[in-house]
Design a protein around this motif. Structure first.
Motif, short mmCIF file in Angstrom:
data_model
loop_
_atom_site.label_atom_id
_atom_site.label_comp_id
_atom_site.label_asym_id
_atom_site.label_seq_id
_atom_site.Cartn_x
_atom_site.Cartn_y
_atom_site.Cartn_z
N GLY A 78 65.53 54.67 47.05
CA GLY A 78 66.05 54.20 45.78
C GLY A 78 66.17 52.70 45.73
O GLY A 78 66.50 52.12 44.69
N LEU A 79 65.89 52.05 46.84
CA LEU A 79 65.90 50.59 46.92
C LEU A 79 64.68 50.01 46.22
O LEU A 79 63.71 50.72 45.95
CB LEU A 79 65.90 50.17 48.39
N PRO A 80 64.66 48.70 45.93
CA PRO A 80 63.43 48.08 45.43
C PRO A 80 62.28 48.33 46.41
O PRO A 80 62.51 48.48 47.62
CB PRO A 80 63.80 46.58 45.37
N PRO A 81 61.04 48.40 45.92
CA PRO A 81 59.92 48.80 46.77
C PRO A 81 59.80 48.05 48.08
O PRO A 81 59.56 48.67 49.13
CB PRO A 81 58.70 48.55 45.86
N ALA A 82 59.96 46.73 48.07
CA ALA A 82 59.81 45.96 49.31
C ALA A 82 60.89 46.35 50.33
O ALA A 82 60.63 46.44 51.53
CB ALA A 82 59.88 44.47 49.02
N VAL A 108 57.47 52.66 44.77
CA VAL A 108 57.75 52.78 46.21
C VAL A 108 56.55 53.37 46.93
O VAL A 108 56.21 52.95 48.04
CB VAL A 108 59.03 53.61 46.44
N ARG A 109 55.88 54.35 46.30
CA ARG A 109 54.68 54.91 46.93
C ARG A 109 53.63 53.82 47.19
O ARG A 109 53.02 53.76 48.25
CB ARG A 109 54.07 56.00 46.05
N GLY A 110 53.44 52.94 46.22
CA GLY A 110 52.50 51.85 46.40
C GLY A 110 52.88 50.94 47.56
O GLY A 110 52.03 50.51 48.35
N ALA A 111 54.18 50.65 47.68
CA ALA A 111 54.64 49.80 48.77
C ALA A 111 54.45 50.48 50.13
O ALA A 111 54.05 49.84 51.11
CB ALA A 111 56.12 49.45 48.57
#
Length: 384
Positions: A78-82, A108-111
């Protein structure tokens, strides 16, 4: 080397190999489960964690995967993607997790894909927009092709719909879902009379509702997420539109419906691969096991959380078929991998799944299944 010494030497090698294999089998298989524990989607965190725990207990009771008992480590997606990617990195490199299962958003999946680069098996389980073919990814979630392509023509015919209005959140899932829907609507002989996208921060839909009313739409496709969907659908009923237009959502599950309220859900339909009210043998057995394990205070079962459980079932099916956790071997073995679960028969093709799709309306008790589309293809074409 004489025969006696050779036999003794060979026996020693065999014993060493067996000892090594036994030691490997005794090593737990650590699986990282990335779920939202903070942020707007944290509503699904507790139920997703419970579904993961139940899956692990059941698989371990059957002997584990490849003879190894499972252990899970939970990471906050649930955090920002990075930041979520940094959490995953610690679980992977520091925690020695060999497999990842993710129930979180596409950003998030992309990260995570940027982090893994195909080096670790990654099972992505929720509803998503389609099109993901990154190395090492195995997709269990419903796609727009599954949730809308068979459903829109059926609903258009059943409710004699002429005009559709599309509203979604302004990000990849909302836009891609509505983009796909336009073709399905046209082929069903209806027309799109409105198409708009709103930020997640929007909490007043009066202007959107006025546009929907003035458009003459007799159906609305709701591609809003979580709180946005709750606020919109409550306001839709309050605006007096529930009697005048059908609503269809492909991400309206039990928690979202609880927020909307059954009293605000007249003429509301949802299209998903799982509802907690399913009475099929697999779904009934799963619900009973969940209730027995977590009791009266169990987090509410819902389609997103349940998808986490499905991710473990697909991991088991593919790893068993491959005989290995090597990504390349698992990709090859994934084609045609299948299992029986709460959703029925689920089969992987092109690293996505064919699965049953259920359409539900809402009555006083909640979701009521009114139509089943059996073993619907994902519409994706990733190479295994």
């Amino acid at each position: 080397m004489n025969r006696r010494h050779f036999v003794s030497f060979a026996a020693g090698l065999t014993g060493a190999a067996l000892a090594s294999r036994n030691a490997f089998a005794a090593t737990p298989l650590k699986v990282a489960v990335m779920i939202p524990l903070s942020g707007p989607a944290s509503l699904f965190g507790a139920s997703s964690k419970a579904c993961a725990e139940l899956a692990v207990e059941q698989i371990n009771a059957r002997g584990g995967i490849l003879g190894r008992k499972l252990e899970i480590a939970i990471g906050d997606a649930g955090l920002p993607p990075a930041e979520a990617a940094q959490t995953a990195l610690k679980l992977w490199k520091g925690g020695k997790c060999e497999v990842f299962i993710g129930m979180h958003d596409s950003a998030v999946r992309g990260a995570l894909n940027g982090l893994f680069k195909g080096q670790v098996p990654y099972f992505y389980t929720p509803v998503y927009e389609g099109g993901e073919c990154a190395a090492g990814d195995f997709m269990n979630g419903e796609t727009p092709s599954q949730q809308l392509e068979p459903v829109i023509p059926w609903l258009t015919g059943e409710r004699k719909i002429k005009k559709w209005y599309l509203i979604g959140n302004d990000y990849i899932w909302g836009r891609n879902t509505n983009g796909a829907a336009k073709g399905y609507i046209a082929r069903a002989g209806a027309q799109v009379v409105g198409d708009e996208y709103v930020a997640f921060t929007v909490d007043n839909f009066d202007s959107s509702l006025a546009r929907i009313r003035d458009s003459g739409a007799d159906a609305v496709l709701v591609s809003l997420v979580g709180g946005s969907s709750v606020t919109f659908n409550k306001a839709f009923a309050g605006f007096g539109l529930a009697d005048k237009a059908v609503r269809l959502g492909s991400l309206i599950e039990e928690n979202t419906l609880a927020g909307i309220g059954n009293e605000n859900a007249k003429n509301l339909y949802a299209s998903m691969g799982y509802f907690s009210t399913l009475t099929t043998p697999g779904a009934a057995a799963f619900a009973a096991a969940y209730a027995k394990r977590f009791g009266d205070k169990a987090p509410m079962l819902n389609g997103l959380a349940e998808s986490t459980y499905e991710g473990f079932l697909m991991l088991d099916a593919i790893a068993t078929k491959a005989g290995d956790l090597n990504v390349a071997k698992m990709e090859r073995a994934s084609e045609g991998a299948t299992y029986q679960g709460p959703r029925g028969t689920v089969t992987m093709h092109a690293r996505h799944v064919d699965q049953d799709i259920f359409v539900a309306d809402v009555n006083a008790k909640g979701f009521n299944i009114v139509k089943t589309f059996s073993h619907v293809p994902s519409g994706q074409s990733c190479k295994a």
